[in-house]
Design an enzyme around this catalytic site. Structure first.
Site, short mmCIF file in Angstrom:
data_model
loop_
_atom_site.label_atom_id
_atom_site.label_comp_id
_atom_site.label_asym_id
_atom_site.label_seq_id
_atom_site.Cartn_x
_atom_site.Cartn_y
_atom_site.Cartn_z
N PHE A 1 0.85 -1.07 0.14
CA PHE A 1 -0.01 -0.12 0.18
C PHE A 1 0.96 1.17 0.02
O PHE A 1 2.23 1.03 0.13
CB PHE A 1 -0.91 0.04 1.22
CG PHE A 1 -1.82 -1.18 1.37
CD1 PHE A 1 -2.98 -1.39 0.77
CD2 PHE A 1 -1.43 -2.30 2.13
CE1 PHE A 1 -3.54 -2.46 0.71
CE2 PHE A 1 -2.01 -3.57 2.54
CZ PHE A 1 -3.27 -3.47 1.59
N SER B 1 -6.69 -7.61 -1.21
CA SER B 1 -6.25 -7.02 0.02
C SER B 1 -6.69 -5.79 0.15
O SER B 1 -6.34 -4.96 -0.75
CB SER B 1 -4.75 -7.29 0.09
OG SER B 1 -4.03 -8.35 0.07
N CYS C 1 -3.50 -5.11 6.95
CA CYS C 1 -3.82 -5.72 5.54
C CYS C 1 -4.76 -6.86 5.73
O CYS C 1 -4.33 -7.93 6.54
CB CYS C 1 -2.52 -6.04 4.99
SG CYS C 1 -2.78 -7.01 3.56
N THR D 1 -8.05 -9.68 4.09
CA THR D 1 -8.34 -10.42 2.80
C THR D 1 -10.02 -10.16 3.00
O THR D 1 -10.68 -10.49 3.50
CB THR D 1 -7.85 -11.66 2.78
OG1 THR D 1 -6.38 -11.71 2.99
CG2 THR D 1 -8.28 -12.38 1.63
N ALA E 1 -8.06 -12.91 12.52
CA ALA E 1 -7.25 -14.02 13.16
C ALA E 1 -7.11 -13.48 14.57
O ALA E 1 -6.82 -12.14 14.78
CB ALA E 1 -6.41 -14.59 12.34
N HIS F 1 1.08 -4.35 7.82
CA HIS F 1 1.59 -5.06 9.01
C HIS F 1 1.68 -4.03 10.16
O HIS F 1 2.74 -3.57 10.37
CB HIS F 1 2.87 -5.82 8.79
CG HIS F 1 2.83 -6.68 7.48
ND1 HIS F 1 3.83 -7.40 6.81
CD2 HIS F 1 1.67 -7.10 6.68
CE1 HIS F 1 3.30 -7.91 5.92
NE2 HIS F 1 2.31 -7.99 5.82
N THR G 1 4.32 12.11 8.13
CA THR G 1 5.89 12.47 8.10
C THR G 1 6.00 12.89 9.63
O THR G 1 5.27 13.77 10.15
CB THR G 1 6.29 13.49 7.28
OG1 THR G 1 6.02 13.15 5.88
CG2 THR G 1 7.67 14.01 7.65
#
Length: 222
Positions: A2, A38, A45, A47, A62, A100, A164
């Site tokens: 991404f 995704s 991220c 699914t 999960a 992640h 930033t």
């Protein structure tokens, strides 16, 4: 992969808690969705399992995702930042974002400056901050496990948003929010004490890994 450029926010339409995780149904205007696609959901991220084009999609969280993020606490009506994975021929407008989540941080302060008179927003509810009339500076805690990856003027992802680092102290950092980001993302709904997802710059992790390997090789070589 991404870029951290949020496309829209989606409302949580349904939550199904079950053994091994939870399932979320989220509203969207995205069309051309596919099973297995995704999508970054506030920086995580996930699914696509089911969908109705232009209306909603469903994802499964999960146990590891529930433990690592605050998505285990969201409920019906909550808004989440959404971004589809970057196409191979797409523009790269943000920075490398994997989706992640490294950890969560806490909103420590919200300050509005710029147009009109400057005002402190720390004790102001999100509903009272619905209209943008100046720049926003958000201050977040620095989790000890990630402090070596956060540097002034470096890239960081907050709830899936490429930002930033404007200022860095020992245990906190500040980012500046432009009008478009304020309008298009869930940051305008955040209040002091709320959690956010952090993903540090993966390039910093690679540099650290290379430096560590070089140090080991030097020691072994001696």
């Amino acid at each position: 992969m991404f870029t951290g450029i949020v496309e829209e926010t989606g409302e949580v339409l349904a939550v199904d808690d079950q053994d091994g995780g939870r399932r979320l149904r989220i509203s969207t205007t995205f069309e051309g969705l596919e099973d297995g696609q995704s999508i970054s959901v506030s920086g995580a991220c996930l699914t696509v399992e089911e969908f109705v084009d232009g209306e909603w999609f469903a994802v499964f969280l999960a146990d590891e995702t529930v433990a690592k993020t605050y998505l285990g606490t969201v409920g019906v009506g909550d808004e989440l930042n959404l971004e589809r994975a970057m196409p191979a021929d797409g523009r790269f407008d943000g920075h490398v974002v994997q989706g992640h989540v490294d950890t969560t941080a806490e909103v420590l302060d919200i300050e509005q400056v710029g147009e009109g008179s400057a005002s402190e927003a720390s004790g102001t509810s999100s509903s009272e901050r619905s209209e943008y009339d100046g720049d926003w500076f958000y201050t977040f805690s620095v989790p000890a496990s990630q402090d070596q990856y956060i540097v002034p003027k470096g890239s960081i992802t907050i709830d899936g948003i490429s930002l930033t680092v404007a200022d860095l102290d020992d245990d906190e950092f500040t980012v500046a929010i432009i009008p478009e980001t304020y309008r298009l993302t869930t940051l305008s709904e955040k209040a002091v004490g709320d959690p956010v997802h952090l993903e540090v710059d993966v390039i910093a992790k690679y540099v650290e890994s290379l430096v560590d390997e070089e140090a080991v090789e030097n020691v072994v070589g001696k």
